[in-house]
Design an enzyme around this catalytic site. Structure first.
Site, PDB file in Angstrom:
ATOM      1  N   GLY A   1       0.829  -1.197   0.000  1.00  0.00           N
ATOM      2  CA  GLY A   1       0.000   0.000   0.000  1.00  0.00           C
ATOM      3  C   GLY A   1       0.865   1.250   0.000  1.00  0.00           C
ATOM      4  O   GLY A   1       2.065   1.203   0.290  1.00  0.00           O
ATOM      5  N   CYS A   2       0.256   2.369  -0.291  1.00  0.00           N
ATOM      6  CA  CYS A   2       1.002   3.620  -0.395  1.00  0.00           C
ATOM      7  C   CYS A   2       1.566   4.032   0.971  1.00  0.00           C
ATOM      8  O   CYS A   2       2.770   4.286   1.109  1.00  0.00           O
ATOM      9  CB  CYS A   2       0.131   4.719  -0.979  1.00  0.00           C
ATOM     10  SG  CYS A   2      -1.497   4.905  -0.220  1.00  0.00           S
ATOM     11  N   PHE A   3       0.703   4.090   1.988  1.00  0.00           N
ATOM     12  CA  PHE A   3       1.189   4.459   3.324  1.00  0.00           C
ATOM     13  C   PHE A   3       2.195   3.439   3.867  1.00  0.00           C
ATOM     14  O   PHE A   3       3.230   3.827   4.417  1.00  0.00           O
ATOM     15  CB  PHE A   3       0.025   4.609   4.302  1.00  0.00           C
ATOM     16  CG  PHE A   3      -0.705   5.911   4.193  1.00  0.00           C
ATOM     17  CD1 PHE A   3      -0.069   7.119   4.455  1.00  0.00           C
ATOM     18  CD2 PHE A   3      -2.043   5.946   3.828  1.00  0.00           C
ATOM     19  CE1 PHE A   3      -0.749   8.324   4.362  1.00  0.00           C
ATOM     20  CE2 PHE A   3      -2.732   7.150   3.734  1.00  0.00           C
ATOM     21  CZ  PHE A   3      -2.079   8.336   3.999  1.00  0.00           C
TER      22      PHE A   3
ATOM     23  N   ALA B   1       5.739   4.106   2.426  1.00  0.00           N
ATOM     24  CA  ALA B   1       6.428   5.245   3.032  1.00  0.00           C
ATOM     25  C   ALA B   1       6.800   4.940   4.480  1.00  0.00           C
ATOM     26  O   ALA B   1       7.899   5.260   4.942  1.00  0.00           O
ATOM     27  CB  ALA B   1       5.552   6.493   2.955  1.00  0.00           C
TER      28      ALA B   1
END
Lengths: 348, 348, 348, 348
Positions: free
Chosen positions: D151-153, D156
């Site tokens: 996932g994106c979060f 990061a």
């Protein structure tokens, strides 16, 4: 009829312009003097055309005798390091002063060198200033000649955090504050970091660990709760003009349901017309206070981590600056707290 | 004490919410009924949390008898094609109606099929409606039961253009209008074209040559000046929420200096508190009227091309919709034109 | 292996940074020298951290001998009034020059005082410069030592307008150009008008009637079509970073259907890989060319007014500046026109 | 010549469009099939005009046999709850699958009901999926048929956090993650919360305490470090299209200077071309990775509170979705890690 004559030093900045907007709709105060060093001699409408046909005034230079003859109360919307030199002169002339800059917020003069980077020239006045967080300092403010209007981040932070500390719900050493702000807080002075091309489609963390609002927040926590704390405080510039959100992470030390914590907050703020505790399950967004003097607070108890998460939002130019300054003026003059401040937020 | 009881049909849209914001600060009108089909039964604050602690009302379904017993005046902030069915019922009950949609703006019923794409169900009422461009129709509005509140683009266009036509400064067949609008005009109904990711960092020309505001503008030009014109009218969606700018290009037919044209405009609008003709050399920007009921106009005579360029700006949700509707309510009730509308623009 | 060594004067501006980004993905050119007066001595990554681990270079001061020993071609991404002093020195040393500023675009030296506000110091070089509108000047560009890279607005305007003039579809005296631009075109130098708080939620018409791109557009129209025209040209700053849209209003003089006009445009640009004529009924938006070297064109024939409306969009920093400069470098060196420029636009 | 034929299921979403953009510049992979249920039968360019003259393809419906005959590898850029039904069919046909949705990221099937709100239909495949965090799972990815793209979060968060945990610098139970994201992560499906008027000039905290990325992050922390942790994870929607910043607050347990911690991070990522550890004192902003596959990390040791603050930024559509998917495709096929991904960020 307007009863009190006021002036603004630093009328050309964004907080200055916002003071003008709010004072225009104030029932008891009239603007008599606008001071701006950088644009002396020009018309206000040359700097801010939105005021055409509403207010026609020139921007003047600062002359203490003339000002003393024309106003009873002065707002200082000046950059850091200016008001500390001038305010004592004004107080001597009997002018009440509301300082929107940080120059009189800290009690310890040495802190100015460390956190603000300038030497305070009138440290003996620091103890005379009353910290203008109206929801907590109302009585002192009423009787003060010099009010240190709180910073934008401290306002959002303290209103969200103090009840949790007062109720001893949280560990005072666990406080982490993640602040997000619009760029108007950086003022109208041109700098690369405030350019549209740099701010748009961007998030920027800045001044991590050394923001000048840290000692102000810690001092107020101590004043209200007696706790000496070191907070983590990180600020982020996000692509919007107005608005501050502080997301605050704290460790619960008392077993409390969200209902109990929520009720405690509602009790604390039941007489504060500008603080709105949101219903359980509802977290405020900054635009929902846009242009208004509200501070909205949302609460969440995370049972997986035993943390209380507090979200607090304000319009940085209103409740975080000029609106709160007028709220303080109202107290000083014994007027309705919300005189001139009753507008609903603008959305969308 | 508030004298007149009003209601809003379509309270859940952006114009509806803006009506609520403005009515809250109105000295004589009180909100009694909020109607929303899509969100019936919910609290207003569930849709618009900005109103917490300010107004506590439910959104109801439309029931003509109940409404008739509770209000004297109704605002319709409904999508195209709704008000034309309901307003006749309301008029029969003696309720004054101010329609913010386009349903009663055109006199020719057939135009609704062509320009709006729906069949008007009460064409006989079209002649009873008064076009609510207050600066030009004040007397008729005062005596009307049904006011067709002007569209956002027509408001900006007509206020900027009509004086040039009245003074016969320009060739009526030369008119080209380049409109730029924020996206709030597209409403709160979700569609791909209104998503942040599609609008941000983007400009979009839409409905070139067939925008439904074209016949409205041409009809009004005819009504005021007797000129039958075909305008070029192109609209652009730009990445902002509020604001409309119309840049209008026209051919000068009378030799006139900028001073003369400017003076003519000032004379026309000398008693219009909501139209501000900017000084020569000064062109308004949309943010300079943000949140206010002003229409600001800038003028430029291009001697290289013998063209008069007119720039007109409004806040599309205020002067372009809800503010102008309240201005019309003020006229209908014989109140001060600016009752409830005196706020200065918010900048920045 | 990269064949040609290039340098950038003005590497610290936005066009400079964009040149670096594009040159990094160029197969034949290598960056050898970066010049910046304002930030001499600093690392490029201090100014533009996005280049960390990609290119590690210092920003140097301008020294003609050293530069001559290190590069064969120089890009000038300098403010107006700089390149005219330096480029002759470079040409004498045999360095090919591509000037992204306006300093060599106008043939008439006197025009610089009138439109740009500075005195050109080397007017005798104006006739040696080739105007770098690659789609129209390809052969001359191939044989030139000094290329005046077109301005951002002229690029969008001319590509959209020239075919209509070449085909004699329109009245050359009827041209009205309404330009909308993102703020990156104003550069990285801090000024109030480029601040986020001033640009966001705002549209601003600026330099009406006296934009320095007017003579450039008129000169090119004359060069290509022989028409001496006076255009109306108005530019608007809108709240975005990149992108230009020119909406152009023209009077049709030849009876033509949209199909015929559209076919004519497609024929003109059938070999131009960077100009995309949109299908009939489809109008381009700026974000659809974001980050790319495309110029997209949409056409609309308004039969109510006999006008041809042309909408042209570019990314002002790519096709409007650095991308077109690289396209010109490709021609000068006999490479593929699209070497280093083949990326698709980024959306959303 | 391109070696591998690929397809995209969900080509009409933003991640799908971004996959197309990146694959177009990929040297070894060619797009053969584009699947979209919602827009079957239309041209890609009707949905995304930016691809005109670059790629001319229709959007098809999903037909397993036809797809199996045309591609070797499929990307799933579908909403949650779709891929879990289809991917097993594809695997049986020998098609390699890279799933950009969350359907195969969690090992425990029951978690899907709790965190995602749907019942996973092929839980036996969860153990066959390899988590595609390339910097940590490279070997497993190389040998996998089914890759669960992070996932994106989580991307990061994990890249910023894992080294601090691996080096045992921090207390695993102290982790607080404050995420800020652009709105493109919410996809192209219209909803009120994604409208420009709602997102612009606003910050919104959402899904506090129950975001579906929480179990994914905690699972990966366990996999890499053996720590079972409960994180605090709060996400904020900010007014931008692309970009994620995670600001992470952690308690230091080992006495370490910023130099030591920084060196440790540099060592961990010395061979990772897409992770850039910023110099000490330098905190990344999201726009500095815009359009690129980089994850940039900044570190700050706050001695007042003994906390390590980690700031990590990505472009959510590239490193947080489509770029990382291509990075994984490169590994699966034994190509250069950065094939097709070498572009520098676009700034401004």
């Amino acid at each position: 009829m307007k009863y009190v004559k006021v002036g603004i030093v630093g009328a050309n900045g964004y907080s200055g312009a916002e003071l003008i907007r709010l004072l225009l709709q104030h029932p008891y105060a009239s603007i008599e003097v606008l001071i701006s060093n950088s644009t002396t001699g020009s018309l206000l409408t040359e700097q801010y055309p939105q005021f055409q046909d509403i207010i026609h005034m020139k921007l003047d230079t600062f002359n203490i005798n003339e000002i003393a003859s024309r106003v009873e109360l002065l707002f200082f919307a000046t950059p850091s390091g200016v008001a500390n030199k001038i305010i004592p002169l004004c107080l001597e002339k009997g002018i009440k002063c509301i300082d929107l800059s940080g120059d009189f917020r800290l009690r310890n003069g040495d802190d100015y060198v460390h956190w603000y980077g300038f030497e305070h020239e009138n440290v003996e006045y620091l103890s005379k200033a009353v910290y203008g967080l109206a929801e907590y300092n109302e009585e002192k403010i009423r009787n003060s000649q010099l009010i240190a209007n709180p910073g934008c981040f401290p306002t959002a932070t303290l209103l969200g955090l103090l009840p949790a500390l007062q109720g001893e719900w949280i560990d005072p050493n666990s406080i982490i504050i993640d602040g997000k702000t619009g760029v108007s807080g950086a003022g109208r002075k041109p700098k690369v970091g405030s350019l549209f091309s740099e701010v748009n489609e961007n998030v920027n963390a800045y001044k991590i660990g050394h923001h000048q609002h840290i000692p102000e927040i810690e001092q107020s926590i101590f004043d209200v709760t007696g706790n000496k704390v070191n907070i983590s405080f990180t600020t982020h510039l996000i692509p919007m003009t107005r608005g501050i959100m502080c997301t605050m992470y704290t460790k619960l030390v008392k077993k409390g349901t969200i209902d109990e914590v929520h009720q405690y907050y509602e009790d604390i703020f039941k007489d504060s017309e500008f603080v709105r505790v949101r219903p359980i399950g509802n977290i405020p967004a900054t635009k929902e206070v846009y242009g208004s003097n509200y501070c909205d607070i949302g609460l969440y108890v995370d049972e997986r981590t035993d943390r209380l998460i507090i979200v607090s939002v304000i319009d940085n130019l209103v409740k975080g600056a000029s609106g709160q300054a007028i709220q303080n003026m109202n107290l000083v003059n014994g007027w309705d707290r919300s005189a001139g401040l009753a507008s609903a937020p603008i959305f969308p």
